[in-house]
Every structure is written in structure tokens, then in C-alpha cells.
Scaffold this active site. Sequence first.
Site, PDB file in Angstrom:
ATOM      1  N   TYR A  84      43.583 140.240  21.481  1.00 30.32           N
ATOM      2  CA  TYR A  84      45.022 139.892  21.050  1.00 30.32           C
ATOM      3  C   TYR A  84      46.123 140.558  22.158  1.00 30.32           C
ATOM      4  CZ  TYR A  84      49.107 138.209  18.553  1.00 30.32           C
ATOM      5  OH  TYR A  84      50.246 137.451  18.220  1.00 30.32           O
ATOM      6  N   PHE A 136      61.989 117.070  37.379  1.00 23.52           N
ATOM      7  CA  PHE A 136      60.945 116.535  36.708  1.00 23.52           C
ATOM      8  C   PHE A 136      61.158 115.965  35.525  1.00 23.52           C
ATOM      9  CE2 PHE A 136      56.692 116.894  34.443  1.00 23.52           C
ATOM     10  CZ  PHE A 136      56.259 115.702  34.992  1.00 23.52           C
ATOM     11  N   ASP A 137      60.524 115.069  34.676  1.00 22.54           N
ATOM     12  CA  ASP A 137      61.056 114.666  33.450  1.00 22.54           C
ATOM     13  C   ASP A 137      61.069 115.664  32.302  1.00 22.54           C
ATOM     14  OD1 ASP A 137      58.417 114.390  33.513  1.00 22.54           O
ATOM     15  OD2 ASP A 137      58.148 112.678  32.317  1.00 22.54           O
ATOM     16  N   ASP A 227      60.440 125.103  40.523  1.00 21.20           N
ATOM     17  CA  ASP A 227      59.269 124.553  39.507  1.00 21.20           C
ATOM     18  C   ASP A 227      58.174 124.329  40.393  1.00 21.20           C
ATOM     19  OD1 ASP A 227      57.891 122.765  37.988  1.00 21.20           O
ATOM     20  OD2 ASP A 227      59.710 121.348  37.598  1.00 21.20           O
ATOM     21  N   ALA A 229      54.680 123.487  40.367  1.00 14.91           N
ATOM     22  CA  ALA A 229      53.414 123.086  40.020  1.00 14.91           C
ATOM     23  C   ALA A 229      52.654 122.634  41.141  1.00 14.91           C
ATOM     24  CB  ALA A 229      53.741 121.550  39.359  1.00 14.91           C
ATOM     25  N   LYS A 270      48.049 121.670  37.516  1.00 13.47           N
ATOM     26  CA  LYS A 270      48.145 120.977  38.975  1.00 13.47           C
ATOM     27  C   LYS A 270      47.514 121.856  39.996  1.00 13.47           C
ATOM     28  CE  LYS A 270      51.222 118.761  36.452  1.00 13.47           C
ATOM     29  NZ  LYS A 270      52.812 118.869  36.384  1.00 13.47           N
ATOM     30  N   HIS A 462      59.043 107.187  27.533  1.00 12.70           N
ATOM     31  CA  HIS A 462      57.811 106.552  28.184  1.00 12.70           C
ATOM     32  C   HIS A 462      56.664 106.752  27.564  1.00 12.70           C
ATOM     33  CE1 HIS A 462      58.606 110.192  30.215  1.00 12.70           C
ATOM     34  NE2 HIS A 462      57.169 110.427  30.493  1.00 12.70           N
TER      35      HIS A 462
END
Length: 480
Positions: A84, A136-137, A227, A229, A270, A462
Site C-alpha cells: 500500500y 486537449f478536451d 501536458d 502525453a 500514450k 461527444h
Amino acid sequence: MYRYYVKSQKITMELPFSESYKIKMVEPIRKSTKEERRRWIKEAGYNMFNLKSEHVFIDLLTDSGTGAMSDRQWAAMMMGDESYAGATSFYNLKRTVKKLLGFEYMLPTHQGRAAENVLFSALISEGDVIPGNTHFDTTKGHIEFRKATAIDCTIDEAFDTTVQHPFKGNIDLNKLESVYLKYPKAHIPAIIVTVTCNSAGGQPVSMENLREVYELSKKYGIRVIFDSARFAENAYFIKTREEGYAHKSIKEIVAKMFTYADGMTMSSKKDAIVNMGGFIALREEALYKKAAQFNIIFEGYITYGGMSGRDMNALAQGLDEGTEFDYLETRIKQVAYLGQKLKEYGVPVQEPFGGHAIFVDAKRFLPHLPEGQFVAQTLAVELYLEAGVRSVEIGTLLADRDPITRENRYPKLELLRLAIPRRVYTNNHMDVIAAALKNVYDRREEIKSGYKIIDEAPILRHFTVQLAPSHEETIGLLGP
Ligand SMILES: *Cc1c(COP(=O)(O)O)cnc(C)c1O
């Protein structure tokens, strides 16, 4: 096609390019008939996210979490420590992040948007503005959910698919500076630079631009968050397109890129080639401590944050493999192979080709369809009907409604994204995709109308939207 040269009377052929791996395990996929597909897509409300994967032949919905792990990653999973607190797998990941990306503090999260949720909880308040290169969305969703505003400062070249520019993900420094001048520093908690810029077509940001953005932001005392990715694909483009980097290794380029960031969020699904996972990495101890509290509430204790030990081990190994040149070259050349085929067939695609996907310019493909009929979505449905290829709309559906006026937002680009999973499909699959799109292109004039919304969610619509052909009579259920 190949160049020949004469060497002591013998003709030697230049060897063609091939993959930098061989295949050890396979997963069968199944073809279907057009009739079956017509039924399935209707049942799915003409929404690609509602299709069952078993009804898809080649799945290009996303390159997120769909990659094939290596034998080394599977081996690393067997060594996972499921304690843990204080698991060796956590320290293995933390060490790898420090070594490759240079950050002192790291918090695992279950995926990229979770990293955004945790970090933005510590960082963003109502009324803030967050400039960046086409957020990004999920990033935009997490900003707007906090009643803050994302401001797009991408260079104008990014919005014309016919313009050749090596770094269409770049930030326009004038646009950025005008944001810094217009709003008080206290309301700009960070700029978010997305590498590569997903929403602008997987387009990279140059090292020079990263440096300039960082310097300008430091001048105004603003924090820079990447960001990240597809940071490794971004590094590949710096190596192959930007002067001065051809002889640097990907790992050297990556290390340098992150010297221009104060922190990062990562969707490990990604470029870290795992099926699930993410993390936040930071330099500032105070921000780390604040974020750690939110990590515990939302994700899990700070040494696992939503990930199992085995998954953190696979992620650490994936970060190392994902920043190897041979792997990146195989990947990016496969994407370009598809792009080149489509170009030869006359299909309008964004250029230069992005790192993880080919983007078809739906407005140029179907110029006769009205803007309000979801042009790229119409194309996605046609491609699915043609060959069982699942793609995704990056256009009006994704752009959602303005949070204040509730009007549809019409983005500059209406794109169909063909995202290529990592190490999954062969170039024969690319040939099938290209031929299918060519067939749709040849009959484009027969596609006379698009789709309309019959039901939609108030945010990130979407994913769950229900559509119907726009010429059909439908009863009610209209969204807001
Ligand atoms: C995928 C992605 C995210 C969100 O990550 P998830 O793992 O899907 O939650 C954020 N930013 C960019 C640029 C991405 O590509």
C-alpha cells in the site's frame, strides 16, 4: 522506388524500412458485412464511442491505452510490488521520471485527466485564465469545470491544413504576451503547453518555441506546465526537423525539453505505452504538497495514486522504451506511410503528418455539407460503413457548446482523426484503411446530408451523444 548503386560490378539495393520489433503474441480480429455495420452504427446512435469493439475491424478511435506492451514491460509487471505504501514499484517509477524528465516530485494517477483533476484542484480557481496551444478536451473540460477560461494562443498556421510548417503546435508569443498583459498575474496560475499538440493534429512544438515560451512566462512570473502525453513523439520531431538536434539522442532532447517546464501532467496511455496510468511531476515542493492532498482524496495514497504496483513498473519500463529512437522511428514512419498513401489517393489530409494520427480535412472532403450537420462525424460513419474502420471526429461535436451562450462552437478545423495504436497494426492494415477512405472519397458526392443531435450531455458531449441522419424525422429529446 529504391536507389541502386554500382559497387565493384555488383548492384546493391538499398534496404527498405521495416519495424524495429517482431511479434510474439497475436489477437484475432473479425471482418463484418456492410449490412451488419449499417445495423450496428444505427444502434450506436451514430456515435463511434457506442460501438462494441467486436464490431470493429481496424480500431483507430484512439492511440490512448491501445498500444502493445513489450516482453520487457510484461516482465516488469511480474516484479510489481503491491504494498500500500512505499512500494519499490513507486520508487522505480519516481527514479525513472527523475532520470528522464528531471522532476524531483512525482504523483501517480490512474490516467491523464486524473492528473489534471488533482493538479488543477491545487492550482486553478474561478475566474482564472489558462493560455496554451489548443488545450486537449479533458484539459479544457477541467479548466471550464472550475469556471476558468482556456485561451488558445497557437500560431495561425496550425489552422490551415494546407500550410507546410514543421512545428504547427507552436505558441504565438504575441498572443501569449497579450494574455499576460491583459490579465493580472494572480489570475494566470499557469500556461499549459501540450506536446505534441493533440487537438491541432498531433503537431509538435519546437525546442526554440519551448524556450521562448518559458522565458516570456518567467518574465511575467507565470508557471509553465507541459501536458506531456506525447512528449517523446515531440522529441522525435525536434530531432528530425529542428536544426542542431540531428545528432542528439531522444533522451537528451527530452531532458532538455523539460528544463523549460515547472511541472507536467502525463497520460501514460500514450507515449509511455501502457494501457492505463498517468502522473504529475513537479519541481515546487509547496505545489506538490498541495496536490498530494488532492491525490489522496481523489486517487489514492501518494505512492500509488490509482495505479497498482505492477502497472507502475510497466510504466517505468514504457517510459524508457518510448524514448528510444528505433521505436519512435517505426511508429512515426507508419503514421506517415498511411498519410502518404492517402495523399497519393487525393484525400485531403493535414500536413505535415502528425506523430500519432493522420487527420483528414473533412471540410475539404465534403465541402457541400452544411457546417451544422457534423461534417467530420458524417465522414467517420461513412468510413465505418465502408470497411469497419473506427475513427473519431475532432470537430464540432468535440468542440461542444459555449459554456455561457450554450451555442455550438464551430472550430476552425473540422477533422477526422485516424489515430494509430502503438506496435499494434501492420502496414497491410494501413493499406486497407487508405483504400477504404479512397472508396468513400470517390463516392463523396453521393453523401448528400449529415447528422443531427437527438440527445447530448451538458459537458464532454461527444462521448455519449446520440445522433440521427439529419434528413430523418425525429421526435424530441433535443439537448439544451
Ligand atoms: C489523452 C490526453 C489527455 C488525457 O489523458 P487520459 O489518460 O485520456 O485521461 C490529456 N492531454 C492530452 C494531450 C492527451 O492526449
